[in-house]
Enzyme design. Structure first.
Site, PDB file in Angstrom:
ATOM      1  N   GLY A  51       0.736  -1.336   0.068  1.00 52.27           N
ATOM      2  CA  GLY A  51       0.083  -0.015  -0.082  1.00 52.27           C
ATOM      3  C   GLY A  51       0.660   1.370   0.008  1.00 52.27           C
ATOM      4  N   ASP A  52       2.270   1.278   0.252  1.00 50.58           N
ATOM      5  CA  ASP A  52       2.753   2.278   0.112  1.00 50.58           C
ATOM      6  C   ASP A  52       4.414   2.117  -0.149  1.00 50.58           C
ATOM      7  OD1 ASP A  52       3.487   5.012   0.674  1.00 50.58           O
ATOM      8  OD2 ASP A  52       3.881   4.910   2.789  1.00 50.58           O
ATOM      9  N   LEU A  53       4.503   1.354  -1.257  1.00 55.55           N
ATOM     10  CA  LEU A  53       5.830   1.104  -1.970  1.00 55.55           C
ATOM     11  C   LEU A  53       6.420   2.380  -2.470  1.00 55.55           C
ATOM     12  CD1 LEU A  53       5.309  -2.402  -3.883  1.00 55.55           C
ATOM     13  CD2 LEU A  53       6.373  -1.824  -1.609  1.00 55.55           C
ATOM     14  N   ASN A  95      10.932   3.096   1.375  1.00 54.92           N
ATOM     15  CA  ASN A  95      10.473   1.999   2.113  1.00 54.92           C
ATOM     16  C   ASN A  95      11.212   0.746   1.681  1.00 54.92           C
ATOM     17  OD1 ASN A  95       8.766   3.449   3.924  1.00 54.92           O
ATOM     18  ND2 ASN A  95       7.146   3.072   2.691  1.00 54.92           N
TER      19      ASN A  95
END
Length: 178
Positions: free
Chosen positions: A26-28, A32
């Protein structure tokens, strides 16, 4: 190229573990993905699972946080409440983000699009722009893979298993682009 290929494979393997469990990161984004030197070379680790959810069951649009520059077109449509249903937010959303990360890692820049008009890749794609990785100096099979990852249609994107398998089949010395 050999070192880059190891890192591409490592990130794909990490994401495959999540996707096999139907978990969407969901937040690549590049920040990260941590790169660590080991006695055998380098490896990568995915971090920051605050935005993770089970495929097709995202949180409400107003609760989604992340970096819009790496959103998939469907995630952007969902948070903008532009007719994208929760059931349309599956693991393919991460594949689009990974395609953006791979493009930056391999070329030093996001895929070309009119940033002055669209601001983010997902916005450009939602307006019909086809994103492609610049092919100069890239193995053609790798370039084709990344292009497929950047597809506007989530159903046309490869699965992470296909991404990983393709990467595992690439040679360490790239063939020149045609």
């Amino acid at each position: 190229f050999r070192l880059k290929l190891v890192l591409l494979k490592s990130v794909a393997h990490s994401l495959k573990i999540l996707h096999d469990l139907r978990i969407v990161h969901g937040d690549l984004k590049p920040s990260n993905v941590l790169v660590k030197r080991t006695e055998l070379g380098y490896t990568s680790k995915l971090i920051d699972f605050d935005s993770s959810y089970i495929a097709e069951n995202p949180p409400p649009p107003e609760e989604i946080v992340g970096t819009i520059n790496y959103y998939s077109p469907e995630l952007l449509g969902y948070i903008q409440e532009a007719g994208v249903r929760p059931s349309e937010l599956g693991v393919a959303s991460d594949i689009f983000a990974l395609g953006l990360i791979y493009t930056e890692f391999l070329t030093g820049a996001p895929p070309p699009f009119d940033a002055a008009t669209y601001h983010e890749p997902a916005t450009a794609v939602r307006h019909g722009v086809v994103l492609r990785i610049p092919r100069a100096g890239l193995d053609p099979e790798l370039a084709d893979l990344v292009d497929a990852m950047l597809s506007a249609d989530p159903a046309q994107r490869p699965t992470i298993a296909q991404v990983h398998a393709t990467l595992m089949g690439l040679r360490s010395t790239p063939e020149p682009s045609r």
